[in-house]
Design a protein around this motif. Structure first.
Motif, PDB file in Angstrom:
ATOM      1  N   LEU A 192       4.471   5.974  59.011  1.00  0.00           N
ATOM      2  CA  LEU A 192       5.153   7.003  59.590  1.00  0.00           C
ATOM      3  C   LEU A 192       5.690   6.495  61.012  1.00  0.00           C
ATOM      4  O   LEU A 192       6.890   6.901  61.335  1.00  0.00           O
ATOM      5  CB  LEU A 192       4.206   8.127  59.596  1.00  0.00           C
ATOM      6  N   GLY A 193       5.059   5.779  61.596  1.00  0.00           N
ATOM      7  CA  GLY A 193       5.373   5.109  62.993  1.00  0.00           C
ATOM      8  C   GLY A 193       6.661   4.291  62.691  1.00  0.00           C
ATOM      9  O   GLY A 193       7.365   4.249  63.421  1.00  0.00           O
ATOM     10  N   ARG A 194       6.404   3.473  61.826  1.00  0.00           N
ATOM     11  CA  ARG A 194       7.747   2.681  61.327  1.00  0.00           C
ATOM     12  C   ARG A 194       8.921   3.256  60.969  1.00  0.00           C
ATOM     13  O   ARG A 194      10.023   3.044  61.607  1.00  0.00           O
ATOM     14  CB  ARG A 194       7.295   1.650  59.986  1.00  0.00           C
ATOM     15  N   VAL A 195       8.860   4.518  60.221  1.00  0.00           N
ATOM     16  CA  VAL A 195       9.808   5.249  59.871  1.00  0.00           C
ATOM     17  C   VAL A 195      10.666   6.140  61.323  1.00  0.00           C
ATOM     18  O   VAL A 195      11.780   6.065  61.403  1.00  0.00           O
ATOM     19  CB  VAL A 195       9.512   6.343  58.937  1.00  0.00           C
ATOM     20  N   ALA A 196       9.556   6.422  62.282  1.00  0.00           N
ATOM     21  CA  ALA A 196      10.035   7.058  63.168  1.00  0.00           C
ATOM     22  C   ALA A 196      10.790   6.014  64.190  1.00  0.00           C
ATOM     23  O   ALA A 196      11.698   6.479  64.844  1.00  0.00           O
ATOM     24  CB  ALA A 196       8.811   7.483  63.962  1.00  0.00           C
ATOM     25  N   ARG A 197      10.488   4.689  63.803  1.00  0.00           N
ATOM     26  CA  ARG A 197      11.238   3.780  64.785  1.00  0.00           C
ATOM     27  C   ARG A 197      12.504   3.275  64.062  1.00  0.00           C
ATOM     28  O   ARG A 197      13.535   3.383  64.520  1.00  0.00           O
ATOM     29  CB  ARG A 197      10.516   2.553  64.884  1.00  0.00           C
ATOM     30  N   ASN A 198      12.440   3.303  62.694  1.00  0.00           N
ATOM     31  CA  ASN A 198      13.705   2.788  61.952  1.00  0.00           C
ATOM     32  C   ASN A 198      14.926   4.042  61.834  1.00  0.00           C
ATOM     33  O   ASN A 198      15.954   3.702  61.555  1.00  0.00           O
ATOM     34  CB  ASN A 198      13.117   2.215  60.589  1.00  0.00           C
ATOM     35  N   HIS A 199      14.005   5.075  61.160  1.00  0.00           N
ATOM     36  CA  HIS A 199      15.011   6.280  60.890  1.00  0.00           C
ATOM     37  C   HIS A 199      14.373   7.407  61.344  1.00  0.00           C
ATOM     38  O   HIS A 199      13.841   8.444  60.546  1.00  0.00           O
ATOM     39  CB  HIS A 199      14.939   6.084  59.120  1.00  0.00           C
ATOM     40  N   PRO A 200      14.560   7.784  62.743  1.00  0.00           N
ATOM     41  CA  PRO A 200      13.828   8.804  63.079  1.00  0.00           C
ATOM     42  C   PRO A 200      14.448  10.131  62.618  1.00  0.00           C
ATOM     43  O   PRO A 200      13.564  11.183  62.547  1.00  0.00           O
ATOM     44  CB  PRO A 200      14.258   8.952  64.622  1.00  0.00           C
ATOM     45  N   ASP A 201      15.731   9.993  62.213  1.00  0.00           N
ATOM     46  CA  ASP A 201      16.425  11.427  61.487  1.00  0.00           C
ATOM     47  C   ASP A 201      15.418  11.886  60.179  1.00  0.00           C
ATOM     48  O   ASP A 201      15.622  12.978  59.923  1.00  0.00           O
ATOM     49  CB  ASP A 201      17.767  11.300  61.176  1.00  0.00           C
TER      50      ASP A 201
END
Ligand SMILES: N[C@@H](CCC[C@H](NC(=O)CCC(=O)O)C(=O)O)C(=O)O
Length: 411
Positions: A192-201
Motif C-alpha cells: 500500500l505504501g508502494r502504491v501511495a508513492r507510485n499511484h497516489p490517486d
C-alpha cells in the motif's frame, strides 16, 4: 493448548486446478471462500499466486451483473474501483499476505468451540462433549470454524471484500477494493505504501475500511510500532580463558532485566484504551562453542499508543536502554481513532457498533496520514492473529459480509 480438530468432522481445503476458478466457485459463501483463500499459501513475499487468483475473480465480478470495475495492478497489489460518479468513494482494503506458517496449513473446517468476541474462551477445540473437554468447555456451543494460517489475519477479511464486491448491484457510493502485499513485514516493503508513492490517486477516497480482524465490529485507529536493535559489545577470548575477554551475551542480561521490569501502560486516546506492549522479539550472538562472544543483539518491539509519535517512542527506548548501542530498524506511526468524523459516525451507526481500540498496527495509519479517515472492520478475533491456532468463526465472516453489503448498498 493447541487445537486438534477431530478427524471425523474435519475437512481440509486443498486447492486444485485453476486458482481463480477455485475461488470463484465459493464467491457467494464467505466461510468457504475464507478456507479457500487460506489454502493458497501467501506468506509475505509469496503473494503472486493469490494475487493472480484474486485478479481473475475481480475480472469475472466486473463482467457480471454488478457495476464494472476498473482493475489496476502494481506488483502484487490490486485496486479495483467502480466509476459510478457518486459523490463519495469508500476504499475497502485488505492485505493478502500472512505471517509464516506454523504447522497450520492446509486450513481445516470443523465444528468446535471458538474464542468469543472478547477472547474469553481459550483455543478452539473439538466439539461439545469431546473426550478431554472440561464441563465448562462442553457448555460452550459448538460453531462452524475455519482454522489455519491467515484465517483471522486476514483471509476472512479478504473473503468479506470479495463476496461483497460480487454481491453489490447499486452501491450508494463509489467503491475502491484494494488487495495488497507485504503488510506483515518491514514498513518499507508494504504494498500500500508502494502504491501511495507510485499511484497516489489509486487510493483516493472519503473513508477507508480496513478488513483487519476486529470481531466483526469496529476497532478505531491503531497503536504505532517501532523496532530497535540493542547491541552489547565485549571482547573475544578463548572460553577456556574467559578472564581474558568480556562476554557480550552476559552483558545482555541487563537489557533483558530492563525489559522484564518495564510495566506497559494503557493510554486512553479519544475515549479508546490503547494497551501498549514492549517485548524482546529476537536475540542473537555467539561466535563458536569455545569463544567468548564480543557482540549480542536484542531486537525489541515497542507498540505505542497513537497519542505518541514514532520519534517520542524512539526517545523512550533510547532512555530505557541508556548505556547501550540502540539502532532503529523499523518504525510506523500509529493512528488516532478519528471516530468523531461524520463519515465514521455514519459507519458506526449503520453497523450499530461499539468501537474498541486496535492494538496491532494497521494501514489505518497510512490512510490517516493520506488524509483519508479510516477504521478497522473485519471478521476474526484479533487475539488469535499470528497464533498457531489461528481461526475464525464462519458466522462472523457471514455477519461482517452482510453488514458491509448493507452499508454499501443502503448506508
Ligand atoms: N510494518 C509493521 C507491520 C505489522 C502489521 C501487523 N498488523 C497486524 O497484525 C494487524 C492485526 C491486528 O492486530 O489486529 C502487526 O501489528 O504486527 C511491522 O512490521 O510491525
Amino acid at each position: 493448548m493447541t487445537a486438534h480438530p477431530p478427524a471425523e468432522t474435519t475437512s481440509a481445503f486443498v486447492p486444485d486446478g485453476d486458482l481463480g476458478e477455485y475461488l470463484l466457485a465459493a464467491i457467494d459463501d464467505p466461510g468457504e471462500l475464507t478456507g479457500r483463500l487460506c489454502a493458497i499459501e501467501s506468506v509475505s513475499g509469496n503473494e503472486a499466486a493469490i494475487t493472480d487468483a484474486v485478479e481473475a475473480v475481480l475480472q469475472t465480478i466486473s463482467a457480471g451483473d454488478g457495476p464494472d470495475l476498473e482493475i489496476l495492478r502494481d506488483g502484487d497489489t490490486i485496486v479495483a474501483r467502480t466509476r459510478l460518479g457518486r459523490s463519495e468513494r469508500i476504499v475497502v482494503a485488505g492485505h493478502l499476505d500472512t505471517v509464516p506458517v506454523e504447522g497450520n496449513l492446509p486450513p481445516l473446517r470443523f465444528v468446535g468451540t471458538a474464542a468469543g468476541p472478547a477472547g474469553e474462551s481459550a483455543e478452539p477445540h473439538p466439539g461439545q462433549g469431546a473426550p478431554g473437554a472440561s464441563p465448562a468447555e462442553a457448555a460452550v456451543p459448538a460453531e462452524d470454524i475455519v482454522w489455519g494460517r491467515g484465517a483471522c489475519d486476514m483471509k476472512a477479511g479478504v473473503a468479506m471484500q470479495l463476496v461483497t464486491a460480487a454481491a453489490l448491484r447499486n452501491p450508494t457510493r463509489d467503491v475502491s477494493w484494494v488487495f495488497y502485499d507485504h503488510e506483515e513485514v518491514d514498513a518499507a516493503l508494504n504494498g500500500l505504501g508502494r502504491v501511495a508513492r507510485n499511484h497516489p490517486d489509486w487510493l483516493d477516497g472519503d473513508f477507508a475500511i480496513l478488513g483487519e480482524p476486529s470481531n466483526a465490529s469496529v476497532e478505531g485507529g491503531c497503536n504505532g510500532t517501532i523496532r530497535v536493535d540493542v547491541t552489547t559489545h565485549g571482547v573475544r577470548a578463548h572460553s577456556a580463558r574467559a578472564f581474558m575477554g568480556v562476554n557480550a551475551i552476559h552483558a545482555a542480561a541487563e537489557v533483558l532485566t530492563r525489559l522484564a521490569d518495564h510495566v506497559s501502560e494503557t493510554v486512553t486516546v479519544d475515549g479508546l484504551d490503547y494497551r501498549e506492549s514492549l517485548s524482546a522479539v529476537a536475540i542473537s550472538g555467539g561466535v563458536a562453542g569455545n569463544v567468548v562472544p564480543d557482540e549480542c543483539r536484542v531486537s525489541v518491539n515497542y507498540r505505542f499508543a497513537p497519542s505518541k509519535s514514532a520519534a517520542e517512542a524512539e526517545g523512550f527506548l533510547r532512555e530505557l536502554f541508556t548505556g547501550f548501542d540502540v539502532v532503529v530498524t523499523d518504525a510506523a506511526e500509529g493512528a488516532r481513532p478519528g471516530l468523531d468524523r461524520p463519515i465514521a459516525q455514519d459507519f458506526l451507526t449503520a453497523l450499530g457498533a461499539e468501537p474498541a481500540a486496535k492494538l496491532g498496527w494497521t494501514d489505518v495509519s497510512r490512510f490517516s496520514a493520506l488524509g483519508v479517515p479510516a477504521v478497522n472492520f473485519g471478521p476474526g478475533n484479533p487475539l488469535y492473529a499470528h497464533k498457531s491456532d489461528e481461526h475464525v468463526r464462519v458466522r462472523e465472516v457471514e455477519d461482517a459480509t452482510r453488514a458491509l453489503v448493507s452499508y454499501l448498498e443502503e448506508g
